[in-house]
Design an enzyme around this catalytic site. Structure first.
Site, PDB file in Angstrom:
ATOM      1  N   CYS A 124     -13.984  10.267   7.838  1.00 11.25           N
ATOM      2  CA  CYS A 124     -12.704   9.704   7.364  1.00 11.25           C
ATOM      3  C   CYS A 124     -12.517   8.869   8.680  1.00 11.25           C
ATOM      4  O   CYS A 124     -11.650  10.032   9.985  1.00 11.25           O
ATOM      5  CB  CYS A 124     -12.283  10.662   6.503  1.00 11.25           C
ATOM      6  N   ASP A 125     -11.205   8.083   8.597  1.00 16.03           N
ATOM      7  CA  ASP A 125     -10.469   7.091   9.272  1.00 16.03           C
ATOM      8  C   ASP A 125      -9.244   7.526   9.125  1.00 16.03           C
ATOM      9  O   ASP A 125      -8.281   6.686  10.094  1.00 16.03           O
ATOM     10  CB  ASP A 125     -11.345   5.907  10.036  1.00 16.03           C
ATOM     11  N   THR A 126      -8.369   7.964   8.448  1.00 10.44           N
ATOM     12  CA  THR A 126      -7.901   7.423   7.977  1.00 10.44           C
ATOM     13  C   THR A 126      -6.639   9.012   8.054  1.00 10.44           C
ATOM     14  O   THR A 126      -6.884  10.101   7.800  1.00 10.44           O
ATOM     15  CB  THR A 126      -7.463   7.856   5.865  1.00 10.44           C
ATOM     16  N   CYS A 177     -16.622  14.013   4.586  1.00 13.80           N
ATOM     17  CA  CYS A 177     -16.460  12.857   5.345  1.00 13.80           C
ATOM     18  C   CYS A 177     -16.003  12.827   6.556  1.00 13.80           C
ATOM     19  O   CYS A 177     -14.902  12.316   7.052  1.00 13.80           O
ATOM     20  CB  CYS A 177     -15.508  12.458   4.226  1.00 13.80           C
ATOM     21  N   PHE A 214       1.042  -0.916  -0.212  1.00 10.85           N
ATOM     22  CA  PHE A 214       0.019   0.325  -0.069  1.00 10.85           C
ATOM     23  C   PHE A 214       0.726   1.145  -0.097  1.00 10.85           C
ATOM     24  O   PHE A 214       1.621   1.740   0.779  1.00 10.85           O
ATOM     25  CB  PHE A 214      -0.963   0.099   1.333  1.00 10.85           C
ATOM     26  N   CYS A 248      -5.451  15.312   1.041  1.00 15.45           N
ATOM     27  CA  CYS A 248      -6.845  15.258   0.216  1.00 15.45           C
ATOM     28  C   CYS A 248      -7.225  15.833  -0.534  1.00 15.45           C
ATOM     29  O   CYS A 248      -7.580  17.296   0.299  1.00 15.45           O
ATOM     30  CB  CYS A 248      -7.639  14.346   0.706  1.00 15.45           C
ATOM     31  N   HIS A 295      -9.335  -6.207   6.657  1.00 15.56           N
ATOM     32  CA  HIS A 295      -7.884  -5.850   8.161  1.00 15.56           C
ATOM     33  C   HIS A 295      -8.174  -5.044   9.333  1.00 15.56           C
ATOM     34  O   HIS A 295      -7.568  -5.952  10.440  1.00 15.56           O
ATOM     35  CB  HIS A 295      -7.344  -4.615   7.273  1.00 15.56           C
ATOM     36  N   GLU A 334      -7.580   2.920  -5.429  1.00 13.72           N
ATOM     37  CA  GLU A 334      -8.302   3.278  -4.293  1.00 13.72           C
ATOM     38  C   GLU A 334      -9.081   4.514  -4.287  1.00 13.72           C
ATOM     39  O   GLU A 334      -7.890   5.528  -3.674  1.00 13.72           O
ATOM     40  CB  GLU A 334      -8.585   2.708  -3.418  1.00 13.72           C
TER      41      GLU A 334
HETATM   42  S1  SF4 Z   1     -12.568   9.476   3.061  1.00 10.69           S
HETATM   43 FE1  SF4 Z   1     -10.675  10.572   4.312  1.00 10.69          FE
HETATM   44  S2  SF4 Z   1      -9.006  10.553   2.926  1.00 10.69           S
HETATM   45 FE2  SF4 Z   1     -11.253   9.598   1.836  1.00 10.69          FE
HETATM   46  S3  SF4 Z   1     -12.093  10.739   0.428  1.00 10.69           S
HETATM   47 FE3  SF4 Z   1     -12.270  11.818   2.144  1.00 10.69          FE
HETATM   48  S4  SF4 Z   1     -11.811  12.298   3.405  1.00 10.69           S
HETATM   49 FE4  SF4 Z   1     -10.544  12.396   1.636  1.00 10.69          FE
END
Ligand code: SF4
Length: 210
Positions: free
Chosen positions: A50-52, A47, A26, A32, A204, A117
């Site tokens: 969003c957990d990233t 989002c 990955f 973003c 995961h 992705e």
């Molecule tokens: S989920 Fe998070 S990483 Fe994905 S588009 Fe939305 S803000 Fe961006």
């Protein structure tokens, strides 16, 4: 300013969608276009769940890279000795902000099939082997064809509205928030009633791996 900014890179299994269970390297790009990454901006973003963490270049395997060859070589180092079935997933953040055809070509010279992705709001470079699009509420969808359309559910988007798009697979993924158990049940029920859709669980997280 370096050409590519990568938050982290690592070797694990693909946890989501049709390719779930497949070993992959990955490459999580920084940044973003739908959220700044600042908590104060999150409620207004498309989002809110969003957990990233995609801010900066300070994660494991992260960094700034000047050339496609340097980044491709860095990513290739994660793959085990076995040369077969090399698979690379570009993710983010939004990978289409940085990914280009030169980097894809460089990774292919290392034997990788290349997947993305994406939130689908940006045009994609040539050469990708697997395109997974995850639309977000209120965000314009410019990528309307690909291999996999993965919709969070329930998320304010009606799955049926996407069925006319040119995707080979349609996946519904329960939103992982405080209502996760209810969301899983709702997504399961939707797939059973609408079998064009397949349930995508985040393998995961179940396995507690990256
Ligand atoms: S989920 Fe998070 S990483 Fe994905 S588009 Fe939305 S803000 Fe961006």
């Amino acid at each position: 300013m370096s050409r590519y900014r990568v938050k982290e890179s690592f070797y694990s299994i693909q946890g989501e969608g049709v390719q779930a269970g497949r070993p992959a390297v990955f490459c999580r790009f920084s940044g973003c276009n739908l959220w700044s990454g600042r908590l104060c901006d999150k409620p207004q973003s498309p989002c809110p769940d969003c957990d990233t963490d995609f801010v900066g270049t300070d994660g494991p395997g992260g960094g700034a890279f000047d050339t496609p060859e340097k980044l491709a070589g860095h990513l290739a180092c994660f793959w085990p000795q076995d040369q077969q079935n090399r698979y690379l997933v570009f993710t983010g953040g939004e990978p289409a902000l940085q990914l280009d055809a030169e980097l894809i070509s460089a990774c292919k010279r290392h034997g990788f099939a290349c997947a993305i992705e994406t939130n689908g709001t940006r045009p994609l470079p040539e050469g990708l082997d697997w395109v997974c699009v995850s639309p977000k509420p209120g965000a314009h969808l410019s990528v309307t064809r690909g291999d996999e359309l993965k919709l969070l559910y329930p998320y304010g988007l009606e799955p049926a509205a996407f069925e006319s798009l040119d995707f080979a697979h349609f996946c519904l993924q329960p939103v992982d928030n405080d209502l996760a158990a209810l969301n899983r049940k709702a997504a399961l029920d939707y797939c059973l009633a609408n079998p064009r859709w397949r349930l995508s669980l985040q393998l995961h997280k179940i396995l507690n791996v990256r």
